[in-house]
Design a protein around this motif. Structure first.
Motif, PDB file in Angstrom:
ATOM      1  N   TYR A  92      -5.373   8.150   8.605  1.00  0.00           N
ATOM      2  CA  TYR A  92      -6.430   9.094   8.218  1.00  0.00           C
ATOM      3  C   TYR A  92      -6.428   9.347   6.703  1.00  0.00           C
ATOM      4  O   TYR A  92      -7.478   9.314   6.053  1.00  0.00           O
ATOM      5  N   LEU A  93      -5.240   9.563   6.127  1.00  0.00           N
ATOM      6  CA  LEU A  93      -5.164   9.854   4.683  1.00  0.00           C
ATOM      7  C   LEU A  93      -5.466   8.612   3.849  1.00  0.00           C
ATOM      8  O   LEU A  93      -6.098   8.707   2.788  1.00  0.00           O
ATOM      9  N   LEU A  94      -5.038   7.442   4.317  1.00  0.00           N
ATOM     10  CA  LEU A  94      -5.357   6.203   3.576  1.00  0.00           C
ATOM     11  C   LEU A  94      -6.870   6.017   3.509  1.00  0.00           C
ATOM     12  O   LEU A  94      -7.425   5.649   2.475  1.00  0.00           O
ATOM     13  N   LYS A  95      -7.537   6.306   4.629  1.00  0.00           N
ATOM     14  CA  LYS A  95      -9.005   6.171   4.651  1.00  0.00           C
ATOM     15  C   LYS A  95      -9.667   7.168   3.706  1.00  0.00           C
ATOM     16  O   LYS A  95     -10.786   6.955   3.246  1.00  0.00           O
ATOM     17  N   LYS A  96      -8.975   8.261   3.425  1.00  0.00           N
ATOM     18  CA  LYS A  96      -9.518   9.261   2.488  1.00  0.00           C
ATOM     19  C   LYS A  96      -9.168   8.918   1.044  1.00  0.00           C
ATOM     20  O   LYS A  96      -9.453   9.693   0.130  1.00  0.00           O
ATOM     21  N   GLY A  97      -8.469   7.809   0.819  1.00  0.00           N
ATOM     22  CA  GLY A  97      -8.164   7.381  -0.542  1.00  0.00           C
ATOM     23  C   GLY A  97      -6.824   7.847  -1.079  1.00  0.00           C
ATOM     24  O   GLY A  97      -6.540   7.697  -2.271  1.00  0.00           O
ATOM     25  N   TYR A  98      -6.006   8.447  -0.230  1.00  0.00           N
ATOM     26  CA  TYR A  98      -4.684   8.909  -0.673  1.00  0.00           C
ATOM     27  C   TYR A  98      -3.739   7.731  -0.919  1.00  0.00           C
ATOM     28  O   TYR A  98      -3.881   6.659  -0.309  1.00  0.00           O
ATOM     29  N   THR A  99      -2.755   7.958  -1.778  1.00  0.00           N
ATOM     30  CA  THR A  99      -1.550   7.122  -1.784  1.00  0.00           C
ATOM     31  C   THR A  99      -0.552   7.832  -0.877  1.00  0.00           C
ATOM     32  O   THR A  99      -0.297   9.034  -1.041  1.00  0.00           O
ATOM     33  N   VAL A 100      -0.024   7.108   0.104  1.00  0.00           N
ATOM     34  CA  VAL A 100       0.853   7.733   1.098  1.00  0.00           C
ATOM     35  C   VAL A 100       2.274   7.187   0.970  1.00  0.00           C
ATOM     36  O   VAL A 100       2.488   5.973   1.004  1.00  0.00           O
ATOM     37  N   HIS A 101       3.219   8.101   0.797  1.00  0.00           N
ATOM     38  CA  HIS A 101       4.639   7.748   0.871  1.00  0.00           C
ATOM     39  C   HIS A 101       5.166   8.258   2.207  1.00  0.00           C
ATOM     40  O   HIS A 101       4.826   9.368   2.634  1.00  0.00           O
ATOM     41  N   LYS A 147      -4.965  11.344  -4.622  1.00  0.00           N
ATOM     42  CA  LYS A 147      -3.937  12.316  -4.257  1.00  0.00           C
ATOM     43  C   LYS A 147      -2.744  11.588  -3.654  1.00  0.00           C
ATOM     44  O   LYS A 147      -2.907  10.548  -3.003  1.00  0.00           O
ATOM     45  N   VAL A 148      -1.573  12.194  -3.811  1.00  0.00           N
ATOM     46  CA  VAL A 148      -0.349  11.596  -3.280  1.00  0.00           C
ATOM     47  C   VAL A 148       0.179  12.476  -2.154  1.00  0.00           C
ATOM     48  O   VAL A 148       0.371  13.690  -2.335  1.00  0.00           O
ATOM     49  N   ALA A 149       0.390  11.843  -0.988  1.00  0.00           N
ATOM     50  CA  ALA A 149       0.964  12.573   0.151  1.00  0.00           C
ATOM     51  C   ALA A 149       2.319  11.979   0.485  1.00  0.00           C
ATOM     52  O   ALA A 149       2.525  10.764   0.384  1.00  0.00           O
ATOM     53  N   LEU A 150       3.248  12.846   0.892  1.00  0.00           N
ATOM     54  CA  LEU A 150       4.546  12.399   1.405  1.00  0.00           C
ATOM     55  C   LEU A 150       4.629  12.854   2.858  1.00  0.00           C
ATOM     56  O   LEU A 150       4.461  14.051   3.144  1.00  0.00           O
ATOM     57  N   ILE A 151       4.852  11.895   3.759  1.00  0.00           N
ATOM     58  CA  ILE A 151       4.912  12.216   5.189  1.00  0.00           C
ATOM     59  C   ILE A 151       6.328  11.956   5.700  1.00  0.00           C
ATOM     60  O   ILE A 151       6.814  10.821   5.619  1.00  0.00           O
ATOM     61  N   THR A 152       6.990  12.991   6.208  1.00  0.00           N
ATOM     62  CA  THR A 152       8.249  12.754   6.924  1.00  0.00           C
ATOM     63  C   THR A 152       7.869  12.493   8.384  1.00  0.00           C
ATOM     64  O   THR A 152       6.897  13.059   8.878  1.00  0.00           O
TER      65      THR A 152
END
Ligand code: NAP
Ligand code: GDD
Length: 383
Positions: free
Chosen positions: A21-30, A3-8
């Motif tokens: 937290y999201l990286l540990k869940k396997g997300y790609t984080v922008h 999954k891809v998340a975008l965090i402002t």
């Protein structure tokens, strides 16, 4: 496919915890980061990946919530499954000094994200989390505060966030978007911004105990807040976006505590007992006693003579410059909905939070060990 998340607001307290937290869940984080003249990525440096790393899963973009074209382009390029809108001018007192900017970033900034998702045709793909706040309750109309409690904002910050709250609800209802508000009560941590009251206290108390500072000046000691740990609260953000249906949730502990009591708890971590005497602007906090065993264990034997010499001296005083033109005196949340619907349960209580913050700041203030350990970079928040 991850999954891809975008965090402002990725460089802020919540942004840093949520990213890990999201990286540990396997997300790609922008993440969207403002340009600044110095690096301001301390909180996420332990997660940073160089642009030349192949298949990296944390990517930073320069941007600003006041720039709609920039926001729209980043959303178009990243095509996120989830957007966490955490960016904001988040200091209540400062919002009285910069009300227009606060309205632009915190209020219209939320609209820019919602409208970009709509215009880009992503309404069925992208879920949106809006960082709403217990400050919306302001002059509280009900105790405790829950999702149905009427709002009464008491600062330019809270009024801007009120717009952010309602425009999120409106886009959900008008365009069937998966857009939710987390109405989060105060949450703190060892990486909390240094000018919020809890961190101001734990930093100052650590410095006083190490003989680096005489006293701390605070504002309204009688204000009451429902304080939790940011680590627990970012988990709630994630859970809110995993629900089939978008909705709004209060995230709180259900316990409220005075600023004055937080001061006592911070000193007590080092075995130091504080007595308050006097009233209003003349109220002062004195060192009443020191538990030497606790002090030696938590702070260090070499600092004991300093603290013992301060017995009966003033270590806390009131300075009216920290009062607000309109104050929020009491916040206490009712987290029933988040517990029953999301299954959210905080791990930290207030004593656990204070202990975590004091441990972090005593370590930080012992400068040598702080530099040796590399500051924030030693931290893995969820280990
Ligand atoms: P924070 O530590 O102050 O972080 C705010 C973040 O927003 C920082 O990354 C900051 O960037 C960024 N930012 C500020 N203005 C911006 C702009 N115009 N464009 C792009 N980015 C901008 O706040 P926090 O405690 O993590 O809180 C996260 C969110 O939750 C905020 O919206 C806050 O209002 C809300 N909230 C917080 C609490 C709480 O108790 N912590 C409770 C309820 C709601 P820089 O690093 O460059 O300054
Ligand atoms: N900052 C600060 N500094 N606050 C003080 C001081 C001081 O020296 N002395 C007393 N206070 C009181 C404030 O008047 C307020 O009543 C309370 O301590 C908490 O202040 P802050 O820690 O600055 O937080 P806040 O409650 O105003 O706002 C925070 O929580 C909101 C959620 O309710 C921020 O994180 C907001 O962004 C967030 O929305």
């Amino acid at each position: 496919m991850s999954k891809v998340a975008l965090i402002t607001g990725i460089t802020g307290q919540d942004g840093a915890y949520l990213t890990e937290y999201l990286l540990k869940k396997g997300y790609t984080v922008h993440g969207i980061k403002r340009r600044s003249s110095l690096f301001n990525t301390d909180r996420i440096d332990h997660l940073y990946q160089d642009p030349h790393v192949v298949n990296r899963n944390l990517i930073l973009h320069y941007g600003d919530l006041t720039d709609s074209m920039n926001i729209t382009r980043i959303i178009q390029e990243t095509q996120p499954d989830e957007i966490y809108n955490l960016a904001a001018m988040s200091h209540v007192k400062v919002s009285f000094d910069s009300p227009e900017y606060t309205a632009n970033a915190d209020g219209i900034g939320t609209l820019r994200i919602l409208e970009a998702v709509r215009l880009l045709g992503l309404t069925n793909k992208t879920r949106i989390y809006q960082a709403s706040t217990s400050e919306l309750y302001g002059l509280v109309q009900e105790v405790p505060q829950k999702e149905t409690t009427p709002f009464y904002p008491r600062s330019p910050y809270a009024v801007a966030k009120l717009y952010g709250y309602w425009i999120t609800v409106n886009y959900r209802e008008a365009y069937n978007m998966h857009a939710s508000n987390g109405i989060l009560f105060n949450h703190e941590s060892p990486i909390r911004g240094e000018t919020f009251v809890t961190r101001k206290i734990t930093r100052a108390v650590s410095r006083i105990m190490l003989g680096m500072q005489e006293k701390v000046y605070l504002g309204n000691l009688s204000a009451r807040r429902d304080w939790g740990h940011a680590k627990d609260y970012v988990k709630a953000m994630y859970l809110i976006l995993q629900q089939d249906t978008a909705s709004d949730y209060v995230i709180a502990t259900g316990i409220t505590t005075e600023v004055r009591e937080f001061v006592k708890m911070a000193f007590a971590e080092g075995g130091v007992e504080i007595n308050f005497r006097g009233e209003g602007v003349d109220e002062k906090g004195y060192i009443a006693s020191v538990d030497e065993k606790v002090f030696k264990e938590k702070v260090g034997e070499e600092y004991l003579p300093v603290i013992l010499s301060k017995k009966d001296t003033v270590v806390v005083a009131v300075d009216p410059q920290y009062f607000r033109p309109t104050e929020v005196e009491l916040l206490i949340g009712d987290p029933t909905k988040s517990k029953t619907t999301l299954g959210w349960e905080p791990k930290y209580d207030l004593p656990g939070l204070v202990a975590d913050m004091m441990e972090g700041d005593i370590k930080l203030m012992k400068k040598d060990s702080y530099l040796k350990d590399g500051g924030y970079r030693i931290m893995n928040y969820f280990e």
